[in-house]
Design an enzyme around this catalytic site. Structure first.
Site, PDB file in Angstrom:
ATOM      1  N   LYS A   1      33.465  50.721  14.594  1.00 48.78           N
ATOM      2  CA  LYS A   1      33.961  51.238  13.304  1.00 48.78           C
ATOM      3  C   LYS A   1      35.474  51.311  13.423  1.00 48.78           C
ATOM      4  O   LYS A   1      36.030  52.382  13.685  1.00 48.78           O
ATOM      5  CB  LYS A   1      33.431  52.659  13.063  1.00 48.78           C
ATOM      6  CG  LYS A   1      32.011  52.782  12.571  1.00 48.78           C
ATOM      7  CD  LYS A   1      31.703  54.274  12.324  1.00 48.78           C
ATOM      8  CE  LYS A   1      30.272  54.524  11.963  1.00 48.78           C
ATOM      9  NZ  LYS A   1      29.930  55.972  12.008  1.00 48.78           N
TER      10      LYS A   1
ATOM     11  N   ARG B   1      16.163  56.788  17.262  1.00 52.56           N
ATOM     12  CA  ARG B   1      16.661  55.804  18.229  1.00 52.56           C
ATOM     13  C   ARG B   1      15.745  54.588  18.328  1.00 52.56           C
ATOM     14  O   ARG B   1      16.189  53.488  18.656  1.00 52.56           O
ATOM     15  CB  ARG B   1      16.763  56.434  19.623  1.00 52.56           C
ATOM     16  CG  ARG B   1      17.823  57.532  19.742  1.00 52.56           C
ATOM     17  CD  ARG B   1      18.048  57.849  21.217  1.00 52.56           C
ATOM     18  NE  ARG B   1      18.705  59.129  21.431  1.00 52.56           N
ATOM     19  CZ  ARG B   1      20.032  59.305  21.435  1.00 52.56           C
ATOM     20  NH1 ARG B   1      20.833  58.285  21.236  1.00 52.56           N
ATOM     21  NH2 ARG B   1      20.541  60.496  21.658  1.00 52.56           N
TER      22      ARG B   1
ATOM     23  N   PHE C   1      27.280  56.602   8.469  1.00 54.75           N
ATOM     24  CA  PHE C   1      26.516  57.022   9.639  1.00 54.75           C
ATOM     25  C   PHE C   1      25.297  56.133   9.810  1.00 54.75           C
ATOM     26  O   PHE C   1      24.456  56.032   8.921  1.00 54.75           O
ATOM     27  CB  PHE C   1      26.110  58.492   9.543  1.00 54.75           C
ATOM     28  CG  PHE C   1      25.778  59.048  10.896  1.00 54.75           C
ATOM     29  CD1 PHE C   1      26.797  59.451  11.754  1.00 54.75           C
ATOM     30  CD2 PHE C   1      24.465  59.101  11.333  1.00 54.75           C
ATOM     31  CE1 PHE C   1      26.499  59.916  13.031  1.00 54.75           C
ATOM     32  CE2 PHE C   1      24.165  59.571  12.608  1.00 54.75           C
ATOM     33  CZ  PHE C   1      25.183  59.985  13.448  1.00 54.75           C
TER      34      PHE C   1
ATOM     35  N   GLU D   1      28.358  50.482  25.414  1.00 50.32           N
ATOM     36  CA  GLU D   1      28.320  51.618  24.487  1.00 50.32           C
ATOM     37  C   GLU D   1      27.603  51.195  23.202  1.00 50.32           C
ATOM     38  O   GLU D   1      27.584  50.014  22.855  1.00 50.32           O
ATOM     39  CB  GLU D   1      29.778  52.055  24.231  1.00 50.32           C
ATOM     40  CG  GLU D   1      30.029  53.218  23.331  1.00 50.32           C
ATOM     41  CD  GLU D   1      29.364  54.542  23.656  1.00 50.32           C
ATOM     42  OE1 GLU D   1      28.134  54.558  23.819  1.00 50.32           O
ATOM     43  OE2 GLU D   1      30.069  55.563  23.683  1.00 50.32           O
ATOM     44  N   ASP D   2      26.998  52.151  22.527  1.00 50.62           N
ATOM     45  CA  ASP D   2      26.309  51.819  21.271  1.00 50.62           C
ATOM     46  C   ASP D   2      27.304  51.601  20.131  1.00 50.62           C
ATOM     47  O   ASP D   2      27.198  50.648  19.374  1.00 50.62           O
ATOM     48  CB  ASP D   2      25.260  52.898  20.909  1.00 50.62           C
ATOM     49  CG  ASP D   2      25.832  54.321  20.890  1.00 50.62           C
ATOM     50  OD1 ASP D   2      27.029  54.523  21.206  1.00 50.62           O
ATOM     51  OD2 ASP D   2      25.062  55.246  20.563  1.00 50.62           O
TER      52      ASP D   2
ATOM     53  N   ASP E   1      33.625  54.671  17.823  1.00 54.29           N
ATOM     54  CA  ASP E   1      33.972  55.386  16.593  1.00 54.29           C
ATOM     55  C   ASP E   1      35.428  55.845  16.691  1.00 54.29           C
ATOM     56  O   ASP E   1      36.339  55.047  16.509  1.00 54.29           O
ATOM     57  CB  ASP E   1      32.960  56.539  16.442  1.00 54.29           C
ATOM     58  CG  ASP E   1      33.062  57.274  15.127  1.00 54.29           C
ATOM     59  OD1 ASP E   1      33.363  56.638  14.118  1.00 54.29           O
ATOM     60  OD2 ASP E   1      32.835  58.499  15.106  1.00 54.29           O
TER      61      ASP E   1
ATOM     62  N   GLY F   1      22.558  56.355  23.892  1.00 55.08           N
ATOM     63  CA  GLY F   1      22.595  55.392  22.788  1.00 55.08           C
ATOM     64  C   GLY F   1      22.564  53.933  23.175  1.00 55.08           C
ATOM     65  O   GLY F   1      22.135  53.087  22.402  1.00 55.08           O
TER      66      GLY F   1
HETATM   67  P1  IMP Z   1      33.647  58.267  19.714  1.00 50.17           P
HETATM   68  O1  IMP Z   1      33.995  59.049  20.946  1.00 50.17           O
HETATM   69  O2  IMP Z   1      34.143  58.938  18.466  1.00 50.17           O
HETATM   70  O3  IMP Z   1      34.055  56.815  19.772  1.00 50.17           O
HETATM   71  O4  IMP Z   1      32.102  58.405  19.530  1.00 50.17           O
HETATM   72  C1  IMP Z   1      31.196  57.589  20.066  1.00 50.17           C
HETATM   73  C2  IMP Z   1      29.840  58.269  20.036  1.00 50.17           C
HETATM   74  O5  IMP Z   1      29.602  58.983  18.807  1.00 50.17           O
HETATM   75  C3  IMP Z   1      28.771  57.205  20.080  1.00 50.17           C
HETATM   76  O6  IMP Z   1      28.410  56.907  21.400  1.00 50.17           O
HETATM   77  C4  IMP Z   1      27.645  57.838  19.298  1.00 50.17           C
HETATM   78  O7  IMP Z   1      26.845  58.629  20.154  1.00 50.17           O
HETATM   79  C5  IMP Z   1      28.309  58.743  18.303  1.00 50.17           C
HETATM   80  N1  IMP Z   1      28.408  58.098  16.969  1.00 50.17           N
HETATM   81  C6  IMP Z   1      29.526  57.738  16.308  1.00 50.17           C
HETATM   82  N2  IMP Z   1      29.236  57.185  15.119  1.00 50.17           N
HETATM   83  C7  IMP Z   1      27.890  57.187  15.020  1.00 50.17           C
HETATM   84  C8  IMP Z   1      26.972  56.733  14.001  1.00 50.17           C
HETATM   85  O8  IMP Z   1      27.313  56.185  12.938  1.00 50.17           O
HETATM   86  N3  IMP Z   1      25.650  56.896  14.291  1.00 50.17           N
HETATM   87  C9  IMP Z   1      25.199  57.475  15.439  1.00 50.17           C
HETATM   88  N4  IMP Z   1      26.022  57.905  16.410  1.00 50.17           N
HETATM   89  C10 IMP Z   1      27.357  57.770  16.196  1.00 50.17           C
HETATM   90 MG    MG Z   2      24.845  60.151  19.771  1.00 53.81          MG
END
Ligand code: IMP
Ligand code: MG
Length: 193
Positions: free
Chosen positions: A135, A171, A158, A103-104, A107, A48
């Site tokens: 987020k 992407r 999302f 990181e993208d 979350d 990402g």
């Molecule tokens: P975390 O471990 O919950 O912080 O998740 C992070 C990963 O979840 C990111 O690197 C994304 O790959 C994916 N992710 C979380 N939210 C989104 C979204 O809104 N769109 C696309 N990917 C997401």
């Molecule tokens: Mg992903």
């Protein structure tokens, strides 16, 4: 310039190409200030972060190295389960480096929490976190991760584009948009929560 070609699966654009450029310039300048006299290693979390990372690093006016870490979280495409698996490890030792993780989106925070702890064990001199999107409302209670650099906050929806995928697609959209519910599998729709 207006986005004339919005993808049919995009509900609305959240961050335009112009705004992304401004974010990269702002963060790049800040990182340039903060990492002067450091041994900077930029680590992109695949896949990402690649669009963000290649644009951002062009605004960092310092000697630096780059590497990639491939991680995969178990679970569905719009949820993160919290379990993280390394699918592509770093090319070399990070001992003594000032690492900046790219990181993208932040979350629940579980991915970065895991990665940060893993890299600290490998004796990096410092570890900082730069995320394009945050987020904050979604952060898991038991996770203590904060980004040092944030492009912008986004609401709990999302999002796709500029590296971010749904089911590995979208992407390559040049902007960040909210995906239409009609483009999402029934089990991933908001009303399925
Ligand atoms: P975390 O471990 O919950 O912080 O998740 C992070 C990963 O979840 C990111 O690197 C994304 O790959 C994916 N992710 C979380 N939210 C989104 C979204 O809104 N769109 C696309 N990917 C997401
Ligand atoms: Mg992903």
């Amino acid at each position: 310039m207006a986005n004339i070609n919005i993808h049919e699966d995009v509900e609305r654009v959240l961050v335009t190409e112009e705004e992304l450029r401004a974010i990269n310039e702002r963060l790049g300048k800040q990182i340039t200030e903060d990492f002067r006299d450091k041994k900077l290693l930029i680590i992109g979390i695949l896949k990402g972060s690649i669009y963000f990372m290649t644009d951002l690093t062009r605004f960092i006016d310092l000697p630096l190295e780059i590497d990639f870490l491939g991680v995969s979280s178990y679970g569905g495409s719009t949820r993160t389960s919290g379990e993280v698996r390394i699918v592509k490890d770093l090319d070399k030792s990070i001992e003594g480096y000032d690492v900046l993780l790219i990181e993208d989106i932040l979350d629940t925070g579980r991915t970065l929490d895991y990665v940060k702890r893993m890299l600290l064990n490998r004796k990096a001199r410092s570890i900082s976190i730069c995320t394009l999107l945050d987020k904050p409302d979604r952060r898991a209670e038991d996770v203590d991760v904060k980004a040092d650099y944030v492009g912008c906050d986004v609401p709990n929806e999302f999002v796709i584009g500029y590296g971010l995928d749904y089911d590995q697609k979208y992407r390559n959209l040049p902007y960040i948009g909210v995906i239409k519910q009609s483009a999402v599998k029934p089990e991933h729709r908001k009303d399925a929560e």
